[in-house]
Scaffold this motif. Structure first.
Motif, PDB file in Angstrom:
ATOM      1  N   ILE A 148      24.806  -8.428  22.338  1.00 35.05           N
ATOM      2  CA  ILE A 148      25.545  -7.972  21.148  1.00 35.05           C
ATOM      3  C   ILE A 148      26.171  -9.170  20.447  1.00 35.05           C
ATOM      4  O   ILE A 148      26.746 -10.041  21.102  1.00 35.05           O
ATOM      5  N   VAL A 149      26.065  -9.193  19.132  1.00 34.53           N
ATOM      6  CA  VAL A 149      26.760 -10.204  18.329  1.00 34.53           C
ATOM      7  C   VAL A 149      27.655  -9.442  17.356  1.00 34.53           C
ATOM      8  O   VAL A 149      27.162  -8.658  16.542  1.00 34.53           O
ATOM      9  N   ALA A 150      28.961  -9.643  17.471  1.00 37.95           N
ATOM     10  CA  ALA A 150      29.886  -8.914  16.592  1.00 37.95           C
ATOM     11  C   ALA A 150      30.883  -9.874  15.972  1.00 37.95           C
ATOM     12  O   ALA A 150      31.577 -10.614  16.674  1.00 37.95           O
ATOM     13  N   GLY A 151      30.967  -9.881  14.652  1.00 35.07           N
ATOM     14  CA  GLY A 151      31.893 -10.746  13.919  1.00 35.07           C
ATOM     15  C   GLY A 151      33.312 -10.187  13.940  1.00 35.07           C
ATOM     16  O   GLY A 151      33.538  -9.046  14.345  1.00 35.07           O
TER      17      GLY A 151
ATOM     18  N   PHE B  43      33.371  -1.188  15.532  1.00 41.05           N
ATOM     19  CA  PHE B  43      32.022  -0.673  15.793  1.00 41.05           C
ATOM     20  C   PHE B  43      31.512  -1.029  17.189  1.00 41.05           C
ATOM     21  O   PHE B  43      30.392  -0.697  17.529  1.00 41.05           O
ATOM     22  N   LEU B  44      32.353  -1.716  17.969  1.00 39.74           N
ATOM     23  CA  LEU B  44      31.877  -2.135  19.297  1.00 39.74           C
ATOM     24  C   LEU B  44      31.362  -0.986  20.158  1.00 39.74           C
ATOM     25  O   LEU B  44      30.286  -1.106  20.751  1.00 39.74           O
TER      26      LEU B  44
ATOM     27  N   GLU C  45      26.605   1.104  22.926  1.00 43.54           N
ATOM     28  CA  GLU C  45      25.633   2.189  23.204  1.00 43.54           C
ATOM     29  C   GLU C  45      24.220   1.747  22.851  1.00 43.54           C
ATOM     30  O   GLU C  45      23.269   1.975  23.596  1.00 43.54           O
ATOM     31  N   GLU C  46      24.121   1.083  21.694  1.00 45.94           N
ATOM     32  CA  GLU C  46      22.811   0.602  21.256  1.00 45.94           C
ATOM     33  C   GLU C  46      22.237  -0.393  22.275  1.00 45.94           C
ATOM     34  O   GLU C  46      21.074  -0.305  22.669  1.00 45.94           O
ATOM     35  N   ALA C  47      23.108  -1.309  22.711  1.00 50.17           N
ATOM     36  CA  ALA C  47      22.642  -2.343  23.653  1.00 50.17           C
ATOM     37  C   ALA C  47      22.235  -1.733  24.988  1.00 50.17           C
ATOM     38  O   ALA C  47      21.329  -2.232  25.649  1.00 50.17           O
TER      39      ALA C  47
ATOM     40  N   LYS D 159      18.892  -5.052  21.005  1.00 58.70           N
ATOM     41  CA  LYS D 159      19.923  -6.027  20.656  1.00 58.70           C
ATOM     42  C   LYS D 159      20.719  -5.446  19.486  1.00 58.70           C
ATOM     43  O   LYS D 159      20.147  -4.780  18.622  1.00 58.70           O
ATOM     44  N   ALA D 160      22.035  -5.661  19.479  1.00 58.56           N
ATOM     45  CA  ALA D 160      22.866  -5.054  18.432  1.00 58.56           C
ATOM     46  C   ALA D 160      23.699  -6.115  17.727  1.00 58.56           C
ATOM     47  O   ALA D 160      24.327  -6.952  18.372  1.00 58.56           O
ATOM     48  N   VAL D 161      23.682  -6.079  16.404  1.00 54.60           N
ATOM     49  CA  VAL D 161      24.394  -7.098  15.619  1.00 54.60           C
ATOM     50  C   VAL D 161      25.216  -6.427  14.520  1.00 54.60           C
ATOM     51  O   VAL D 161      24.713  -5.544  13.816  1.00 54.60           O
TER      52      VAL D 161
END
Ligand code: SAH
Ligand code: SF4
Ligand code: F3S
Length: 493
Positions: A138-141, A147-148, A153-155, A160-162
């Protein structure tokens, strides 16, 4: 040390570490809200960079515990590992990459563990992170933390979730941060996010987005709650606290808010500070960072008015030469900066002043470097964070100027700056010998169990005899000796 602003990433340690309080590997003692059922999963979070990043990790912890996660201090136990990253200089990024490699061991041992990279480096590199570091899921700004839970859940389905969208509004205002690794006495409260300044060397405007201020009601409520829980010091955080402005008036948005007048119910930084100071006389208020172009006399008068607003100002100069300051796009010159220093000395004479300095910015001549040394000589900073210039991709300087000062010259200039600062901080500390200060006790000294430590209003660490003192007490302490980093004192009865 706790009073370091940029933890885990101090390029050049000016002060000897007397009290080892470096926060790494965020552990926490925390409770999931009882109303939230456990999802049976545990997370581990580790933070790098400035205090704002550490404060963000507390917001993330709050979001995740509300989504049913429990916490762990052992990354080998974790189902979810989060690394909150910094991008300010290349060595900050290298440290994160090194750490990620280490964490990949977890992946091998614990199948299904999810690794998330948060913060400024995530924002800077975006999807590229996934290509460069294969173990990352996961890459989250910095503006995507709400939205984490859905990214996780997606990961978990193997994708991969961004999410690296920056926002103009997000301040996480109503999210009550979960205090990580806390001493129960001092806490950080974010009052704004982002930065609009575009200093030529700096990645922050790109990694944190546009500047926005948080609703003062939520700031005051958070500080009040901290006080009620026994905290005795809050530090109000922003990249440029002096440009804090908030209004509940829906007509005052964007540019209009910046131009609005007092009568239009706009709360500025001086007023915000007063609101927090009025919560209780024994709640200390600190703030960071002040920008020389925006620090008004109003702020200084407010500091002078309330004994519980601490007499300490972090006022980064970056350089003592006006041509370099202009190239840096700091929008002030040396004279302006020195006039701000003079205002501090006049209005809040007992204030301690600290700074940030960059050695070897593009085209800096030997003479211009000497201007930085002479400015330091004039101010004699109590504390300084000193760095060699490091070109960052995408910044104004990277686009417009050649990074033309050889590394060994940058290093030598930095060393001269560090050496001079060490003389000044020792000199300043020696001036304190014989003085009596009110110290807020923060904990037991790591060096000697018979000693406690705390800070005076000037943000200086003082170590003294334990007696019956406990964290949260205010104690009168007489300074008897010092090093360049710490004051040693004795209780005055
Ligand atoms: N908002 C604060 C500082 C944030 S970054 C301010 O305006 O002063 C913290 C410090 O890192 C900066 O003050 C600067 O001294 C240093 N810094 C930022 N970018 C840098 C770079 N590219 N190379 C070296 N030091 C840098
Ligand atoms: Fe970076 Fe300048 Fe903003 Fe500070 S004020 S965060 S140095 S752009
Ligand atoms: Fe680093 Fe981002 Fe702070 S780049 S210094 S964590 S704002």
């Amino acid at each position: 040390m706790k009073n370091e602003l940029y933890q885990n990433e101090v390029a050049f340690e000016a002060e000897p570490k007397v009290i080892d309080e470096t926060r790494q590997g965020e552990a926490l003692t925390l409770e999931r809200p009882q109303t939230v059922p456990s999802n049976g999963k545990k997370f581990y979070i580790e933070s790098y960079g400035c205090q704002m990043n550490f404060a963000d990790s507390e917001v993330v912890a709050s979001i995740l515990t509300n989504a049913g996660f429990d916490t762990t201090t052992e990354f080998l136990d974790a189902d979810l590992i989060l690394v909150n990253t910094c991008a300010i200089r290349d060595n900050a990024e290298q440290r994160v990459r090194f750490r990620l490699q280490h964490l990949s061991a977890v992946k091998k041992r614990k199948r299904g563990a999810v690794i998330a990279v948060l913060g400024c480096m995530a924002e800077r590199l975006k999807e590229k992170f996934l290509e460069e570091e294969k173990i990352v899921d996961i890459v989250a700004g910095p503006d995507a933390y709400r939205f984490l839970p859905s990214l996780i859940e997606e990961a978990e389905t193997g994708q991969k979730a961004v999410n690296v969208l920056l926002s103009r509004e997000e301040t996480y205002a109503e999210i009550n941060p979960v205090r990580l690794n806390t001493n129960g006495i001092t806490a950080f409260v974010s009052i704004m996010r982002g930065c609009d300044n575009m200093c030529a060397f700096c990645v922050v405007p790109f990694t944190r987005g546009r500047e926005r201020s948080r609703d003062y009601d939520s700031i005051v409520a958070e500080a009040k709650e901290l006080y009620e829980k026994g905290y005795r010091e809050v530090t109000l955080l922003g990249q440029n606290v002096d440009s804090y402005r908030f209004s509940h008036d829906p007509k005052l948005v964007g540019k209009k808010l910046v131009e609005a007048k007092y009568e239009e119910h706009v709360v500025n930084f001086a007023e915000l500070m007063e609101m927090v100071a009025l919560i209780a006389p024994d709640l200390r208020v600190r703030f960071s960072t002040s920008h020389p172009k925006d620090m008004t006399d109003d702020v200084l008068h407010m500091m002078a008015k309330y004994p519980n607003i601490c007499k300490y100002i972090h006022l980064p100069a970056q350089s003592g030469n006006s041509r370099i300051l202009e190239l840096m796009n700091r929008t002030y010159d040396r004279e302006w900066y020195m006039q701000r220093i003079e205002a501090i000395r006049r209005i809040v004479p007992e204030a301690a002043i600290s700074t940030d300095i960059i050695a070897g910015f593009c085209t800096e001549t030997e003479e211009e470097h000497k201007d930085t040394l002479s400015m330091m000589q004039e101010v004699k900073y109590e504390m300084a964070y000193m760095f060699a210039y490091n070109e960052r991709p995408g910044t104004v300087a990277a686009k417009k100027y050649a990074d033309d000062i050889p590394e060994e010259v940058k290093k030598r200039r930095l060393q001269e700056i560090v050496d001079l600062h060490r003389i000044h901080s020792l000199e300043r500390n020696k001036e304190d010998i014989g003085k009596i200060y009110e110290v807020l006790v923060e904990g037991t000294s790591a060096r000697n169990e018979e000693d406690v430590f705390g800070r005076n209003t000037q943000n200086k660490v003082i170590v003294f005899d334990k007696g019956n003192h406990k964290p949260g007490d205010y104690v009168k302490v007489k300074v008897i000796r010092c090093t360049s980093g710490t004051l040693i004192g004795t209780t005055v009865y």
